[in-house]
Design a protein around this motif. Structure first.
Motif, short mmCIF file in Angstrom:
data_model
loop_
_atom_site.label_atom_id
_atom_site.label_comp_id
_atom_site.label_asym_id
_atom_site.label_seq_id
_atom_site.Cartn_x
_atom_site.Cartn_y
_atom_site.Cartn_z
N GLY A 78 0.82 -1.18 -0.09
CA GLY A 78 0.02 -0.16 0.00
C GLY A 78 0.74 1.23 -0.07
N ALA A 79 2.08 1.12 0.20
CA ALA A 79 2.91 2.21 0.16
C ALA A 79 2.88 3.05 -1.27
CB ALA A 79 4.36 2.02 0.53
N ASP A 80 2.90 2.45 -2.13
CA ASP A 80 3.02 3.05 -3.70
C ASP A 80 1.73 3.80 -3.83
OD1 ASP A 80 5.34 2.03 -3.97
OD2 ASP A 80 4.61 0.40 -5.40
N ALA A 81 0.61 3.47 -3.06
CA ALA A 81 -0.72 4.30 -3.49
C ALA A 81 -0.76 5.63 -2.92
CB ALA A 81 -1.61 3.47 -2.92
N LEU A 82 0.29 5.76 -1.56
CA LEU A 82 0.38 6.88 -0.96
C LEU A 82 1.15 8.06 -1.63
CD1 LEU A 82 0.90 5.60 2.74
CD2 LEU A 82 -1.16 6.47 1.73
N LEU A 83 2.19 7.37 -2.50
CA LEU A 83 2.86 8.48 -3.23
C LEU A 83 2.40 9.49 -3.92
CD1 LEU A 83 5.55 5.91 -4.62
CD2 LEU A 83 5.65 7.30 -2.81
N GLY A 84 2.28 10.70 -3.68
CA GLY A 84 1.66 11.92 -4.18
C GLY A 84 0.19 11.84 -3.86
N MET B 69 0.01 6.05 7.40
CA MET B 69 1.30 6.30 6.76
C MET B 69 2.42 5.36 6.82
SD MET B 69 1.37 10.45 7.77
CE MET B 69 2.93 10.39 7.45
N THR B 70 2.28 4.52 7.85
CA THR B 70 3.48 3.62 8.18
C THR B 70 3.83 2.85 6.98
OG1 THR B 70 2.02 2.13 9.43
CG2 THR B 70 2.87 3.99 10.69
N PRO B 71 3.21 2.12 6.09
CA PRO B 71 3.52 1.52 4.93
C PRO B 71 4.86 2.34 4.39
CG PRO B 71 1.34 1.55 4.90
CD PRO B 71 1.65 2.51 5.91
N LEU B 72 4.74 3.55 4.30
CA LEU B 72 6.10 4.44 3.62
C LEU B 72 7.25 4.00 4.37
CD1 LEU B 72 4.32 7.74 3.20
CD2 LEU B 72 4.71 6.18 1.43
N VAL B 73 7.10 3.83 5.77
CA VAL B 73 8.35 3.70 6.47
C VAL B 73 8.75 2.11 6.44
CG1 VAL B 73 9.23 3.28 9.05
CG2 VAL B 73 7.40 4.96 8.35
N ALA B 74 7.96 1.18 6.23
CA ALA B 74 8.30 -0.12 5.95
C ALA B 74 8.81 -0.41 4.60
CB ALA B 74 6.97 -1.18 6.06
N ALA B 75 8.30 0.51 3.63
CA ALA B 75 8.76 0.14 2.08
C ALA B 75 10.00 0.74 2.30
CB ALA B 75 7.69 1.07 1.41
N TYR B 76 10.48 1.74 2.85
CA TYR B 76 11.66 2.27 3.03
C TYR B 76 12.77 1.46 3.66
CZ TYR B 76 15.82 5.41 3.89
OH TYR B 76 17.11 6.07 3.87
N ALA B 77 12.39 0.83 4.80
CA ALA B 77 13.22 -0.17 5.38
C ALA B 77 13.74 -1.44 4.48
CB ALA B 77 12.58 -0.73 6.77
N GLU B 78 12.63 -1.72 3.68
CA GLU B 78 12.89 -3.07 2.67
C GLU B 78 13.66 -2.62 1.57
OE1 GLU B 78 9.12 -4.64 1.63
OE2 GLU B 78 8.70 -5.10 3.81
N SER B 79 13.47 -1.16 1.06
CA SER B 79 14.03 -1.04 -0.37
C SER B 79 14.78 0.00 -0.40
CB SER B 79 12.85 -0.63 -1.52
OG SER B 79 12.33 0.75 -0.69
N GLY B 80 15.21 1.03 0.67
CA GLY B 80 15.95 2.15 0.67
C GLY B 80 15.62 3.19 -0.28
N ASP B 81 14.59 3.05 -0.84
CA ASP B 81 14.22 3.95 -1.92
C ASP B 81 13.73 5.57 -1.43
OD1 ASP B 81 12.66 5.40 -4.08
OD2 ASP B 81 11.89 3.43 -4.79
#
Length: 527
Positions: free
Chosen positions: A51-57, A81-93
């Motif tokens: 769900g992190a990508d759906a929050l972009l923009g 908002m926390t999927p963004l934190v998990a996605a960064y932890a996994e990808s470093g994006d």
């Protein structure tokens, strides 16, 4: 509790110690301005990366009351908002860190402007909001570190620091409830993670004092949380685990262990705990179902258990607390599962306390497996009691009564263990409707009524009803394969009799309706 009564202290949000902490004060408390994380890692919190990508923009209005009266408060927990934190932890994006920064800074800038519709309750500065944001923002600080800008980092730190100061003042004395329990657990977690802060030890002492009081006064002797809801019990236990992760001595407290045993007692073979009272389905981690039948006397739940079947009977008190009491208007009601799925089911908790059916379905007597007396409201002071709980190799027996109606309601439930069926006897001096709810519509079958599809129940009344009342409504349905519980439809069967006297057999099946055992009525209560 009336919505005109404030559930927390009078507002005490200090303008500079809490709401708008000056940069100099922040750096003085931290002893520097380094964004590098050199503390112990917080106990993990937040949603997975899906769900992190759906929050972009995404465009977000933090002031929008369209979220709903209650959901607006939950929206400001920032869990979404926390999927963004998990996605960064996994990808470093870096995109995920940038998006967190954009959304968080929008929230921070608008938080003073948001207005809620619960009288006396600030959307931002109230216990669960402060507690939740501390969890999620602390996790974001540890994961994102220098990936967010200086201003965002300062605002995140000020959110945690100001929230801890507020919580320490708010909870300087004991009050019952899941809000209070969870918040003081998070205050201890904050104090230990940010132990370099000058105020941290003071927060820890306040938090530990309250936690021990909650364990002694807010957790019942059988391990159940005061409010009797598995969902809120689980929330408090999760908060306690978070506190114990930074204060290990808590894990040895007898009530901490009893809280886990309480879930095990209510847990089905499918790995889930029924949604009793205002609760969702609970899927305990690291817990195995308890063995045998037992009576949780302090909480008011009797449990029958065999290798296949699981029954929970509710005979506890109506517990009023906070904005909405989490107890339902029913007593001596029961839920039954077999083969890991519900057989006799109830409405449970709503998807939101803003749901239009909250009062006239989810909390209402008609959504529960008990007697409904037409024309009479169910009183909160029901004085429900267990008169007998007995378990042998052959039979489990429960007898109880309550005073939720003008006339006393007596119920006996016998579980015939070896053959796997139930006999339920009810007596009330009033016209009444005997109710049970299943996962599929009911159809006539011989002298009884059967679930249209299995697994299900064959319901056989000893004396025919004068009227059959059918209905339906929403409820979560647990799926042990996917470990999810999406909302579906349950179907009610009501048997109406003017004399208020019922003897009903419940016979479970997987595919085809079973043959009714000879002599099943011997287990009826003849009083």
């Amino acid at each position: 509790m009336s919505s005109s009564i404030s559930v927390e202290k009078a507002p005490h949000v200090h303008p500079t110690r809490m709401r708008h902490i000056p940069d100099d004060d922040l750096f003085a408390a931290l002893g520097g301005d380094s964004r590098a994380w050199r503390r112990r890692l917080p106990f993990p919190a937040g949603l997975p990366a899906a769900g992190a990508d759906a929050l972009l923009g995404a465009e977000v209005d933090f002031l929008d009351k369209g979220h709903g009266r209650s959901r607006l408060y939950g929206f400001h927990y920032l869990r979404w908002m926390t999927p963004l934190v998990a996605a960064y932890a996994e990808s470093g994006d870096q995109r995920y860190a940038d998006e967190w920064e954009r959304l968080f800074r929008q929230w921070y800038a608008s938080r003073d402007l948001v207005e809620g519709d619960w009288p006396g309750l600030d959307v931002v500065w109230y216990s669960l909001g402060v507690c939740a944001r501390s969890m999620y923002v602390t996790q974001a600080l540890a994961v994102l570190g220098e990936a967010v800008g200086e201003e965002c980092w300062k605002e995140m730190m000020k959110t945690v620091l100001g929230g801890a100061r507020w919580a320490a003042e708010e909870h300087d004395e004991f009050r019952h409830g899941n809000w209070q329990f969870a918040t003081v657990c998070e205050l201890l977690h904050t104090a230990r993670v940010f132990e370099e802060l000058p105020e941290a030890e003071g927060w820890a002492q306040i938090a530990k004092a309250r936690i021990h009081e909650h364990l002694e006064r807010d957790v019942r002797a059988d391990g159940g949380h005061h409010e009797r809801s598995p969902g809120y019990h689980g929330m408090c236990l999760d908060a306690l685990k978070r506190a114990a992760a930074v204060e290990p001595e808590l894990a040895a407290h007898p009530r901490y262990l009893a809280m886990q045993d309480w879930l095990a007692a209510l847990m089905t073979s499918g790995g889930w705990v029924p949604h009793l009272q205002d609760s969702g389905i609970v899927w305990p981690e690291g817990v195995e179902p308890a063995e045998g039948s037992l009576n949780l006397e302090a909480s008011g739940y009797a449990v029958f258990r065999s290798d296949i079947f699981h029954t929970v009977i509710n005979y506890g008190p109506y517990v009023g607390h906070e904005l909405e009491p989490h107890s339902h208007h029913a007593a001596l009601d029961f839920v039954i599962s077999g083969w890991g799925v519900p057989l006799a089911w109830e409405a449970g908790g709503p998807p939101s306390y803003d749901d239009p059916g909250y009062y006239d379905w989810y909390q209402a007597t008609r959504a529960h497996n008990t007697l409904l007396v037409p024309g009479h409201d169910y009183t909160e002071d029901r004085r429900a009691a267990c008169d007998l709980f007995s378990t042998t190799r052959e039979l489990d027996v429960f007898k109880g009564h309550h005073h939720g109606y003008p006339s006393r309601h007596d119920r006996t439930i016998v579980f015939v263990r070896d053959q796997g069926y139930w006999v339920i006897t009810d007596r009330i001096e009033a016209e009444a409707i005997w109710q049970v709810h299943g996962l599929s519509p009911w159809v006539r079958h011989g002298d009884g009524y059967v679930s249209e599809r299995g697994p299900g129940l064959l319901v056989v009344p000893l004396e025919p009803p004068e009227q059959v009342v059918l209905g339906n409504g929403p409820a979560r349905i647990p799926d042990p394969v996917t470990r999810t519980a999406e909302y579906g439809e349950i179907h009610s069967l009501g048997l109406r009799r003017r004399d208020g006297r019922f003897t009903v057999g419940l016979f479970p099946f997987t595919d085809e309706p079973p043959t009714i055992p000879d002599g099943w009525t011997v287990h009826a209560d003849r009083r």
